[in-house]
Design an enzyme around this catalytic site. Structure first.
Site, PDB file in Angstrom:
ATOM      1  N   LYS A  32     -46.641   5.642 -57.135  1.00 45.86           N
ATOM      2  CA  LYS A  32     -47.457   6.089 -58.264  1.00 45.86           C
ATOM      3  C   LYS A  32     -46.936   7.376 -58.889  1.00 45.86           C
ATOM      4  CE  LYS A  32     -50.976   8.613 -55.596  1.00 45.86           C
ATOM      5  NZ  LYS A  32     -50.696   9.939 -56.153  1.00 45.86           N
ATOM      6  N   THR A  33     -46.445   8.309 -58.060  1.00 44.36           N
ATOM      7  CA  THR A  33     -45.934   9.566 -58.606  1.00 44.36           C
ATOM      8  C   THR A  33     -44.710   9.308 -59.474  1.00 44.36           C
ATOM      9  OG1 THR A  33     -46.742  10.752 -56.652  1.00 44.36           O
ATOM     10  CG2 THR A  33     -45.149  11.892 -58.027  1.00 44.36           C
ATOM     11  N   ASP A 219     -54.236  12.011 -61.832  1.00 42.27           N
ATOM     12  CA  ASP A 219     -53.775  11.419 -60.583  1.00 42.27           C
ATOM     13  C   ASP A 219     -54.914  11.384 -59.563  1.00 42.27           C
ATOM     14  OD1 ASP A 219     -52.080  10.395 -58.673  1.00 42.27           O
ATOM     15  OD2 ASP A 219     -51.196  12.325 -58.132  1.00 42.27           O
ATOM     16  N   GLU A 220     -54.795  10.544 -58.537  1.00 39.40           N
ATOM     17  CA  GLU A 220     -55.810  10.420 -57.481  1.00 39.40           C
ATOM     18  C   GLU A 220     -57.208  10.251 -58.086  1.00 39.40           C
ATOM     19  OE1 GLU A 220     -54.933   9.907 -54.584  1.00 39.40           O
ATOM     20  OE2 GLU A 220     -53.042  10.930 -54.179  1.00 39.40           O
ATOM     21  N   GLN A 249     -58.589   3.638 -51.331  1.00 34.38           N
ATOM     22  CA  GLN A 249     -58.320   4.917 -50.682  1.00 34.38           C
ATOM     23  C   GLN A 249     -59.352   5.978 -51.060  1.00 34.38           C
ATOM     24  OE1 GLN A 249     -54.044   6.002 -50.097  1.00 34.38           O
ATOM     25  NE2 GLN A 249     -53.647   4.339 -51.539  1.00 34.38           N
ATOM     26  N   ARG A 603     -50.280   5.217 -43.446  1.00 34.18           N
ATOM     27  CA  ARG A 603     -49.448   6.432 -43.370  1.00 34.18           C
ATOM     28  C   ARG A 603     -48.148   6.131 -42.633  1.00 34.18           C
ATOM     29  NH1 ARG A 603     -50.841   8.100 -47.404  1.00 34.18           N
ATOM     30  NH2 ARG A 603     -51.951   6.117 -47.464  1.00 34.18           N
TER      31      ARG A 603
END
Length: 737
Positions: A32-33, A219-220, A249, A603
């Protein structure tokens, strides 16, 4: 090379959508970044927007800095005017420009958690409140919850009428708000609240800021709360909004995040486009398949099947220990063995649901000589010596626009007036405070106007004021680093630490000086005020400390991180999912617990280990069983080791002798194969004798578990009604299950 060359088809689709509002559903590890930063670079490179008309908001300094670095790599010097920051930093920028409309000075002070606690201490003293009944942390949480819900102190007082406990909390809230107003200071919540009031209540200011940005990125987005969302919507009135997040998430509802915000985005922005990023670049196939199967049990989500090209034969390893003592020993043993085989400690992390679970791990790691760090311990900028040094710097900062209201300096003076020791006791400090209150000035101005204490104390305080005044005159002459270093030397702070042999604290001060030096190198026009502002906003959760150690942390702290090898620890029903959370929140809480497990599992890049333990739990007050989250993983992706997982009462359970395993750890790589065989050693229990961990049935007390055996006397944990009973192991009323 084109910006789009390294993107998959879905990522390209997201970057190229520039004519409408856009929602990007970005699965774990889906890049995504890369998409956000490439989109920003594409907008500018293609001439669709000037750099200064692009805004990107995120929620941590680490994420903001990473985005800045990537955009700079793609655009070079053109990237310098792109607005990329945390939402709090953006709000500070807006308020520095327009807060005067609310009657505040532009160089208002931002209070941190220690400053907040200092205000509460004074409130408790004046209002005669016992801190044992109203902890500072709980009170700060109460105040924050009210403020972010836009409930004023007066509203809180009104709703608390007739309830003494609530009235006390509301009175402290009112005192706290009055203190902030008196100081003309803002806390972190105020940064958002004041921004919201300016944008919603002042049309001219709202339109001015809306005109500044053609494209906004958030973002997020799954982590935004209602107040943050209101600010984003107010800013996006004349521009196009792109939000990036993953409903799977959303793990911060306890601090205001609302999964429905991203779920309902299409309703709030009709005609928007949704792009799903579903290729995972992080995790091995088995890990991803298990996580996908797990999260499908949630109802309130946007369906997406993550896939990966990262094929691996490694399965998810699930270990079930016979009791709580063996679980951390197994984790330590496995980590030690992996390290012996050549895997660096820094490539391994242990995640757990709650902080209290680290105790057993720490003990096992110490016994096994495994270096570790508790991620999220005492933060660098919260350490006493760092707070002291920054307090000295704050005394040198430019005077506030409303000098007579510089009450925030009281907090600074209270911290350093006797550090190093100058003989200033509580009585002398009370005299200074009384004089300042009578003359309506701050404590520092009181020290400048009058002398206090004994002759020796008077001389020490006069010298203290003389030093501060002299260094105030040198602010423009010296660099911040040189200024602080010379000041701490002259007041005797370094001598104090050296005399006490506080080597670690001295090293921390050196690190602070290095931090200041880096700030000055990267911000040639930035001064003392700008540095102090940056520190006020900095969150140490974003610090990347270097070293060779295993990282231990809660799953919440692990959000946004990734590791080659991840151990998810104590995955027992009642612990994870958390029994109390589910009892309070029902099905939505269970779904959040499952999202938390999904975050934990994803993770891991190469290998995922999940562990639990059996036996009686004093925390849960019942016999422990393997979490439903383990049972929701498909069997074909799991490798079972240790005891047989106990989902309910079962018989013939095998055990793992963790301490024997730990004592047999390899001393060289050639013994590695032997170690991996050892970790599934099974010790057969004798059928004719009770042992610790055995499940039993009593003719009166029912089902129980043996928690200890002394000679022929068994300590057995039964249902809560009967508790722990001591019964002769050979008693006829007792039999194995």
């Amino acid at each position: 090379m084109s910006l789009l060359d390294n993107l998959n088809e879905n990522q390209k689709e997201a970057v190229l959508c520039t004519d409408r509002h856009l929602r990007i559903i970005a699965g774990a590890g889906s890049g995504k970044t890369r998409v956000i930063t490439t989109r920003i670079a594409y907008l500018i490179q293609e001439g669709l927007a000037y750099p200064n008309r692009v805004l990107a908001i995120t929620f941590t300094n680490k994420a903001a800095n990473e985005m800045k670095e990537r955009v700079q790599q793609m655009l070079g010097p053109m990237s310098t005017t792109v607005q990329i920051s945390t939402i709090h930093s953006f709000c500070v920028r807006l308020l520095r420009e327009d807060i005067h409309e609310l009657g505040y000075p532009r160089n208002f002070t931002i209070l941190d958690s220690d400053d907040q606690k200092s205000i509460l201490k004074k409130a408790y003293k004046e209002l005669q409140i016992d801190v044992k009944a109203y902890s500072y942390g709980a009170m700060i949480g109460y105040i924050s919850n009210n403020k972010t819900a836009l409930i004023t102190a007066e509203m809180a007082k009104k709703s608390a009428s007739g309830w003494s406990y609530e009235e006390t909390r509301a009175n402290v809230y009112a005192y706290y708000e009055a203190a902030l107003k008196d100081m003309m200071a803002l806390d972190f919540d105020d940064l958002l609240i004041f921004t919201y009031h300016l944008l919603s209540g002042n049309e001219a200011i709202r339109e001015k800021w809306q005109r500044r940005f053609s494209f906004l990125h958030v973002d997020e987005f799954q982590d935004v709360d209602a107040l943050q969302y209101h600010i984003v919507k107010l800013l996006s009135g004349k521009g196009l909004l792109c939000v990036v997040g993953d409903p799977d998430q959303t793990i911060y509802t306890w601090r205001g995040a609302q999964v429905d915000i991203i779920m309902n985005f299409e309703k709030d922005f009709p005609g928007c486009k949704t792009v799903v990023l579903n290729e995972n670049y992080r995790s091995a196939a088995a890990i991803l398949a298990g996580a996908n199967a797990l999260i499908k049990n949630n109802r309130n989500r946007i369906d997406k099947d993550l896939f990966t090209r990262n094929q691996s034969d490694a399965k998810i390893v699930h270990f079930s220990a016979m009791d709580e003592a063996n679980e951390p020993v197994w984790v330590a043993a496995r980590i030690k063995a992996m390290h012996t085989s050549g895997i660096a400690y820094r490539d391994m992390a242990v995640l757990y649901r709650s902080n209290f679970l680290s105790r057993g791990l720490e003990k096992a790691f110490l016994e096994a000589n495994i270096p570790y760090r508790i991620y999220g311990g005492i933060r660098f900028y919260d350490r006493a010596e760092i707070k002291d040094a920054l307090s000295y710097l704050r005394l040198l900062a430019a005077k506030n626009e409303i000098d007579e209201k510089e009450m925030w300096k009281n907090l600074v003076i209270q911290r350093v007036i006797n550090t190093p020791k100058r003989g200033v006791g509580a009585k002398t400090l009370e005299q200074i405070e009384a004089y300042a209150s009578l003359n309506q000035i701050n404590l520092y101005e009181a020290l400048k106007q009058e002398t206090f204490g004994t002759a020796k104390v008077k001389r020490a305080l006069c010298e203290f004021v003389d030093i501060i005044e002299r260094y105030r005159e040198l602010v423009k002459e010296y660099s911040i680093m040189t200024l602080l270093q010379k000041l701490l030397e002259e007041v005797g702070y370094f001598d104090m630490l050296q005399e006490s042999k506080e080597i670690e604290r001295l090293e921390n001060i050196k690190e602070l000086l290095h931090d200041i030096d880096q700030f000055e190198q990267n911000n040639h026009e930035g001064g003392l005020d700008e540095y102090l502002q940056m520190i006020s906003l900095y969150s140490d959760a974003n610090q990347q400390e270097r070293g060779e150690f295993v990282q231990l942390m809660t799953i919440h702290a692990a959000k946004g991180l990734e590791f080659d090898n991840v151990f998810v620890y104590n995955v027992c029903e009642g612990i994870f999912p958390n029994e109390r959370s589910i009892a309070e929140g029902g099905q939505p809480a269970l779904e959040e617990e499952r999202r938390l497990a999904y975050v934990a599992f994803t993770r891991a890049k190469k290998q995922l280990f999940i562990s639990d333990s059996q036996g009686y739990s004093y925390v849960l007050d019942k016999i422990k069983t393997t979490s439903r989250f383990v049972r929701e993983l498909p069997e074909e992706y799991i490798e079972e080791v240790g005891a047989k997982p106990r989902n309910a009462f079962s018989s013939d359970t095998d055990t793992f002798n963790g301490r024997d395993f730990l004592s047999q750890l390899p001393i060289n790589d050639n013994e590695q194969d032997r170690v991996y065989k050892e970790d599934t050693v099974k010790v057969k229990k004798k059928k004719d004798k009770l042992c610790k961990g055995d499940l039993v049935i009593h003719s009166v007390f029912g089902e129980g578990i043996v928690i200890a055996i002394t000679d022929d006397l068994a300590s057995i944990a039964f249902d809560k009604r009967y508790g722990i009973r001591k019964i002769m192991a050979s008693h006829p009323s007792l039999s194995k299950k």
